[in-house]
Design a protein around this motif. Structure first.
Motif, PDB file in Angstrom:
ATOM      1  N   LEU A 160       1.098  17.067   0.207  1.00 18.80           N
ATOM      2  CA  LEU A 160       2.379  16.402   0.480  1.00 18.80           C
ATOM      3  C   LEU A 160       2.908  16.805   1.852  1.00 18.80           C
ATOM      4  CD1 LEU A 160       4.893  14.759  -0.183  1.00 18.80           C
ATOM      5  CD2 LEU A 160       5.750  16.690  -1.514  1.00 18.80           C
ATOM      6  N   LEU A 161       2.801  18.079   2.196  1.00 14.20           N
ATOM      7  CA  LEU A 161       3.296  18.551   3.490  1.00 14.20           C
ATOM      8  C   LEU A 161       2.523  17.899   4.635  1.00 14.20           C
ATOM      9  CD1 LEU A 161       3.702  22.363   2.695  1.00 14.20           C
ATOM     10  CD2 LEU A 161       5.491  20.610   2.719  1.00 14.20           C
ATOM     11  N   LEU A 162       1.207  17.806   4.496  1.00 12.65           N
ATOM     12  CA  LEU A 162       0.382  17.199   5.548  1.00 12.65           C
ATOM     13  C   LEU A 162       0.679  15.708   5.697  1.00 12.65           C
ATOM     14  CD1 LEU A 162      -3.037  18.968   4.872  1.00 12.65           C
ATOM     15  CD2 LEU A 162      -1.547  19.298   6.859  1.00 12.65           C
ATOM     16  N   LEU A 163       0.781  15.033   4.570  1.00 11.30           N
ATOM     17  CA  LEU A 163       1.065  13.593   4.624  1.00 11.30           C
ATOM     18  C   LEU A 163       2.487  13.331   5.109  1.00 11.30           C
ATOM     19  CD1 LEU A 163      -0.680  12.398   1.343  1.00 11.30           C
ATOM     20  CD2 LEU A 163      -1.470  12.089   3.697  1.00 11.30           C
ATOM     21  N   PHE A 164       3.411  14.208   4.753  1.00 11.33           N
ATOM     22  CA  PHE A 164       4.784  14.085   5.258  1.00 11.33           C
ATOM     23  C   PHE A 164       4.811  14.216   6.770  1.00 11.33           C
ATOM     24  CE2 PHE A 164       8.733  16.226   6.569  1.00 11.33           C
ATOM     25  CZ  PHE A 164       9.665  15.266   6.183  1.00 11.33           C
ATOM     26  N   ALA A 165       4.064  15.177   7.295  1.00 11.04           N
ATOM     27  CA  ALA A 165       4.000  15.366   8.754  1.00 11.04           C
ATOM     28  C   ALA A 165       3.388  14.143   9.427  1.00 11.04           C
ATOM     29  CB  ALA A 165       3.194  16.619   9.082  1.00 11.04           C
ATOM     30  N   SER A 166       2.332  13.581   8.817  1.00  9.96           N
ATOM     31  CA  SER A 166       1.705  12.393   9.407  1.00  9.96           C
ATOM     32  C   SER A 166       2.634  11.194   9.323  1.00  9.96           C
ATOM     33  CB  SER A 166       0.375  12.090   8.702  1.00  9.96           C
ATOM     34  OG  SER A 166       0.582  11.694   7.362  1.00  9.96           O
ATOM     35  N   GLY A 167       3.391  11.093   8.230  1.00 11.58           N
ATOM     36  CA  GLY A 167       4.351   9.998   8.099  1.00 11.58           C
ATOM     37  C   GLY A 167       5.481  10.110   9.096  1.00 11.58           C
ATOM     38  N   ALA A 168       5.960  11.334   9.317  1.00 13.81           N
ATOM     39  CA  ALA A 168       7.015  11.548  10.309  1.00 13.81           C
ATOM     40  C   ALA A 168       6.518  11.182  11.702  1.00 13.81           C
ATOM     41  CB  ALA A 168       7.480  13.000  10.262  1.00 13.81           C
ATOM     42  N   GLN A 205       0.827  -1.204   0.000  1.00 12.80           N
ATOM     43  CA  GLN A 205       0.000   0.000   0.000  1.00 12.80           C
ATOM     44  C   GLN A 205       0.861   1.252   0.000  1.00 12.80           C
ATOM     45  OE1 GLN A 205      -2.742  -0.115   3.317  1.00 12.80           O
ATOM     46  NE2 GLN A 205      -4.494  -0.347   1.951  1.00 12.80           N
ATOM     47  N   ALA A 206       1.844   1.269   0.890  1.00 12.19           N
ATOM     48  CA  ALA A 206       2.740   2.428   0.992  1.00 12.19           C
ATOM     49  C   ALA A 206       3.506   2.624  -0.309  1.00 12.19           C
ATOM     50  CB  ALA A 206       3.699   2.244   2.161  1.00 12.19           C
ATOM     51  N   GLY A 207       3.863   1.510  -0.965  1.00 12.99           N
ATOM     52  CA  GLY A 207       4.572   1.602  -2.231  1.00 12.99           C
ATOM     53  C   GLY A 207       3.747   2.285  -3.305  1.00 12.99           C
ATOM     54  N   PHE A 208       2.517   1.828  -3.484  1.00 11.30           N
ATOM     55  CA  PHE A 208       1.642   2.426  -4.501  1.00 11.30           C
ATOM     56  C   PHE A 208       1.322   3.881  -4.169  1.00 11.30           C
ATOM     57  CE2 PHE A 208       0.380  -2.132  -5.213  1.00 11.30           C
ATOM     58  CZ  PHE A 208       0.860  -2.209  -6.514  1.00 11.30           C
ATOM     59  N   LEU A 209       1.060   4.160  -2.906  1.00 13.98           N
ATOM     60  CA  LEU A 209       0.734   5.525  -2.500  1.00 13.98           C
ATOM     61  C   LEU A 209       1.917   6.462  -2.689  1.00 13.98           C
ATOM     62  CD1 LEU A 209      -1.335   4.724   0.712  1.00 13.98           C
ATOM     63  CD2 LEU A 209      -2.217   5.679  -1.428  1.00 13.98           C
ATOM     64  N   SER A 210       3.107   5.976  -2.398  1.00  9.74           N
ATOM     65  CA  SER A 210       4.308   6.796  -2.574  1.00  9.74           C
ATOM     66  C   SER A 210       4.537   7.131  -4.043  1.00  9.74           C
ATOM     67  CB  SER A 210       5.528   6.066  -2.003  1.00  9.74           C
ATOM     68  OG  SER A 210       5.416   5.888  -0.604  1.00  9.74           O
ATOM     69  N   VAL A 211       4.326   6.150  -4.920  1.00 13.86           N
ATOM     70  CA  VAL A 211       4.459   6.398  -6.358  1.00 13.86           C
ATOM     71  C   VAL A 211       3.441   7.442  -6.805  1.00 13.86           C
ATOM     72  CG1 VAL A 211       4.120   5.378  -8.647  1.00 13.86           C
ATOM     73  CG2 VAL A 211       5.476   4.172  -6.932  1.00 13.86           C
ATOM     74  N   THR A 212       2.215   7.325  -6.301  1.00 14.15           N
ATOM     75  CA  THR A 212       1.168   8.290  -6.648  1.00 14.15           C
ATOM     76  C   THR A 212       1.558   9.702  -6.216  1.00 14.15           C
ATOM     77  OG1 THR A 212      -0.567   6.604  -6.453  1.00 14.15           O
ATOM     78  CG2 THR A 212      -1.260   8.901  -6.306  1.00 14.15           C
ATOM     79  N   ILE A 213       2.035   9.828  -4.987  1.00 15.09           N
ATOM     80  CA  ILE A 213       2.436  11.149  -4.478  1.00 15.09           C
ATOM     81  C   ILE A 213       3.609  11.701  -5.281  1.00 15.09           C
ATOM     82  CG2 ILE A 213       3.347  12.383  -2.478  1.00 15.09           C
ATOM     83  CD1 ILE A 213       1.833  10.335  -0.722  1.00 15.09           C
ATOM     84  N   MET A 248       3.932   6.436   3.513  1.00 21.48           N
ATOM     85  CA  MET A 248       3.785   5.619   4.721  1.00 21.48           C
ATOM     86  C   MET A 248       2.765   6.233   5.670  1.00 21.48           C
ATOM     87  SD  MET A 248       7.833   4.713   5.249  1.00 21.48           S
ATOM     88  CE  MET A 248       7.644   4.249   6.966  1.00 21.48           C
ATOM     89  N   GLY A 249       2.765   7.571   5.731  1.00 21.02           N
ATOM     90  CA  GLY A 249       1.790   8.252   6.580  1.00 21.02           C
ATOM     91  C   GLY A 249       0.368   7.998   6.115  1.00 21.02           C
ATOM     92  N   LEU A 250       0.148   8.094   4.800  1.00 23.38           N
ATOM     93  CA  LEU A 250      -1.192   7.853   4.265  1.00 23.38           C
ATOM     94  C   LEU A 250      -1.587   6.384   4.417  1.00 23.38           C
ATOM     95  CD1 LEU A 250      -3.684   8.885   2.864  1.00 23.38           C
ATOM     96  CD2 LEU A 250      -2.518   8.649   0.663  1.00 23.38           C
ATOM     97  N   ALA A 251      -0.630   5.484   4.196  1.00 26.30           N
ATOM     98  CA  ALA A 251      -0.913   4.053   4.377  1.00 26.30           C
ATOM     99  C   ALA A 251      -1.293   3.759   5.822  1.00 26.30           C
ATOM    100  CB  ALA A 251       0.294   3.224   3.968  1.00 26.30           C
ATOM    101  N   GLY A 252      -0.603   4.413   6.762  1.00 26.68           N
ATOM    102  CA  GLY A 252      -0.917   4.230   8.177  1.00 26.68           C
ATOM    103  C   GLY A 252      -2.308   4.737   8.520  1.00 26.68           C
TER     104      GLY A 252
END
Length: 606
Positions: free
Chosen positions: A320-328, A137-145, A378-382
């Motif tokens: 991207l900024l919001l998802l990056f913060a959630s992933g961090a 999931q994280a792989g596909f979502l990362s490619v999309t982003i 990874m943040g979005l997958a989580g």
């Protein structure tokens, strides 16, 4: 199929990414360094000798970009003084505009090739890295982003030395991560005893692949020389946290990695590593001198520590900024040892940028961007894992990009998020390759031709030839590394006084006088080409004419000054189209005091 929706969205995103990139290519004239990179790369391939630009950039990225040109029998101009005396910008101008094949055709063929190549490699490594780090999931979502991030669209679409090292930087850490994940195999013995057998062969294989990627990165950008010590330190640290081998074996494997790195580097440099280290030393010395830059009304040659953090915040989409913060946050709360392989490469390179004296573009953060994308994925997958109802989120993400396309298309280099005021406000905040790299003379030409193609006064920042695109112009305060002498326009015969100013010049980034165009910032633009070249009609503008007269006096252009003084003025002006490339006008940020640089004077390239 388990991840059918994610696969479909990822594929759509890849198509959207390529469409956006090719659209950007079609409207963009050569950016500041593209002529140099393309001509240098072709000269290396044709002659087998590294001569033209070798002290400024390693050859690999430039040679890869020039590969499509092998389809034509081009003139390499090896006997021309520009080549003999190593004048890279003049040689690049000669190569592109006086060759056997049309300039746009040559440049865009290389752009499309590198756009497809770097985008494909980014997608592959981002997917498998995020998949191994978290989940499919994280792989596909990362490619999309990744595909929906404008910085990747614009930078992958240009012939520069920014995308290649970013790809290989990512690949090096991916293989280093796989190296760290190899665990000893437990072998059962008699009487309940067992031993652990180390997978030496797998460690050696991943060490060699890591060395291959590191060597390619170092052959693409001098800043990548930090990779070998950084990766070795991380391997040692990882082994301390989770011991898998003794010190002797670790040293042996590190030597395999270093040998592989040096072999690839030597192979690219035709086994003349002295040339690499001479270039590295020259680059370090040059970077220490600093470079003039502009940010929110302030100028510096020493750099601001907050320059790159600011560009990261305004040049990336809000999602991207919001998802990056959630992933961090996800990585922090659920920290695992393997997370160091995705967090540390981002933090290390980003932290190093804070001390840079050369601050001319967000593109210098390209090596960290794939890691930002994976952390966001990874943040979005989580988030989705915690609430299955949010599976619709990837679709919403794709729709957000459609909104970005409508707002920015096809001028992705000048993208700024809505927090920063959007692409139309970018020139108030930053200049140079953040938005203005000379690429929008093509759009300016289209607008002028649609309105009778009147001659203009042009304060241009770039190396593309305006006359190649049919622009009739009188140069005034041009910043370029080549001579752009105009098309012999007579200001006294101009019916309208039309002034075009590149955003970098508007903010006096490379002028000694930092208030050069302060008088112009109060005026309302008639048109803004691609968010980077501002057109003003000063014909009936008393204050504007007075400011232009003072500027011409400062440039020592006595005849033109006399023409302006004698100009009777006219109320006619170009009509403002309701459709097409018109961008919203607005007030400009304030400049900073500082002396005029005469038209045509060579300054630092970007």
């Amino acid at each position: 199929m388990k991840h059918k929706l994610l696969i479909i969205i990822s594929l759509l995103s890849v198509l959207a990414h390529l469409y956006a990139g090719f659209s950007f290519i079609n409207v963009s004239a050569p950016t500041y360094d593209e002529t140099v990179h393309l001509s240098s790369g072709y000269s290396y391939l044709k002659s087998g000798k590294y001569a033209m630009n070798i002290m400024d950039h390693p050859p690999l990225s430039e040679m890869i970009s020039a590969l499509p040109l092998s389809a034509w029998k081009l003139n390499a101009f090896f006997t021309h003084p520009y080549y003999v005396y190593r004048m890279p910008y003049h040689y690049g101008d000669l190569f592109l505009y006086q060759n056997k094949v049309d300039a746009d055709k040559m440049l865009n063929a290389s752009r499309r090739f590198t756009m497809a190549l770097w985008s494909l490699l980014f997608c592959v490594f981002i997917f498998f890295f995020a998949r191994k780090m978290h989940s499919p999931q994280a792989g596909f979502l990362s490619v999309t982003i990744f595909c929906l991030t404008p910085a990747f669209v614009s930078n992958n679409a240009l012939v520069t030395t920014d995308s290649a090292p970013a790809v290989f930087y990512l690949a090096a850490f991916f293989f280093a991560f796989l190296f760290s994940q190899v665990s000893p195999v437990r072998k059962e013995l008699k009487k309940g005893k067992y031993v652990f057998i180390e997978k030496t062969r797998m460690h050696a294989i991943w060490a060699m692949f890591c060395g291959l990627a590191t060597g390619l990165a170092m052959s693409s950008k001098f800043s990548m020389f930090v990779l070998p010590p950084f990766i070795i330190i991380l391997w040692i640290f990882d082994n301390i946290l989770d011991p898998k081998m003794n010190l002797k074996r670790m040293i042996w494997l590190c030597l395999i990695y270093l040998f592989s790195t040096l072999f690839i580097l030597a192979f690219v440099y035709k086994f003349d590593l002295t040339l690499y280290f001479n270039g590295l030393n020259a680059t370090i010395e040059r970077l220490e001198q600093g470079r003039s830059s502009f940010i929110i009304g302030q100028h510096t040659t020493e750099g601001f520590w907050w320059y790159f953090p600011f560009t990261f915040l305004v040049k990336n989409p809000e999602f991207l900024l919001l998802l990056f913060a959630s992933g961090a946050l996800f990585c922090g709360l659920g920290f695992k040892k393997k997370h160091i392989w995705i967090i540390t490469p981002f933090v290390f390179y980003f932290a190093a940028s804070l001390f840079s004296k050369v601050q001319i573009g967000f593109r210098h953060l390209m090596p960290v961007m794939p890691f930002a994308v994976m952390i966001a994925g990874m943040g979005l997958a989580g988030i989705i894992e915690r609430n299955k109802k949010l599976m619709i989120a990837p679709l919403l993400l794709f729709l957000l990009f459609i909104k970005t396309i409508v707002q920015t298309h096809p001028y992705y280099l000048s993208y700024f998020n809505e927090i920063a005021g959007g692409a139309g406000s970018g020139y108030k905040l930053l200049t140079d390759s953040n938005l203005d790299w000379g690429q929008d003379v093509k759009t300016l030409s289209t607008y002028l031709k649609e309105n009778g193609n009147p001659p203009v006064i042009f304060s241009y920042f770039g190396v593309a030839r305006p006359e190649y695109y049919g622009i009739k112009y009188l140069p005034a305060g041009i910043i370029s590394n080549i001579e752009l002498e105009g098309t012999n326009e007579d200001l006294c015969k101009m019916k309208r006084i039309l002034l075009c100013v590149s955003a970098t010049n508007l903010q006096s980034t490379y002028y000694r006088d930092k208030r050069t165009f302060e008088w112009l910032k109060k005026e309302k633009p008639l048109f803004i080409a691609g968010n980077s070249i501002v057109l003003y009609d000063l014909t009936a503008n008393k204050n504007g004419m007075a400011g232009l007269i003072r500027m011409f006096e400062g440039l020592g252009m006595k005849k033109e000054t006399g023409c302006l003084r004698a100009h009777s003025g006219s109320n006619s002006s170009l009509p403002t189209p309701q459709t097409g490339h018109v961008q919203s006008s607005g007030s400009f940020s304030k400049g900073v005091p500082g002396a005029m640089l005469r038209s045509g004077s060579p300054v630092w390239g970007s």
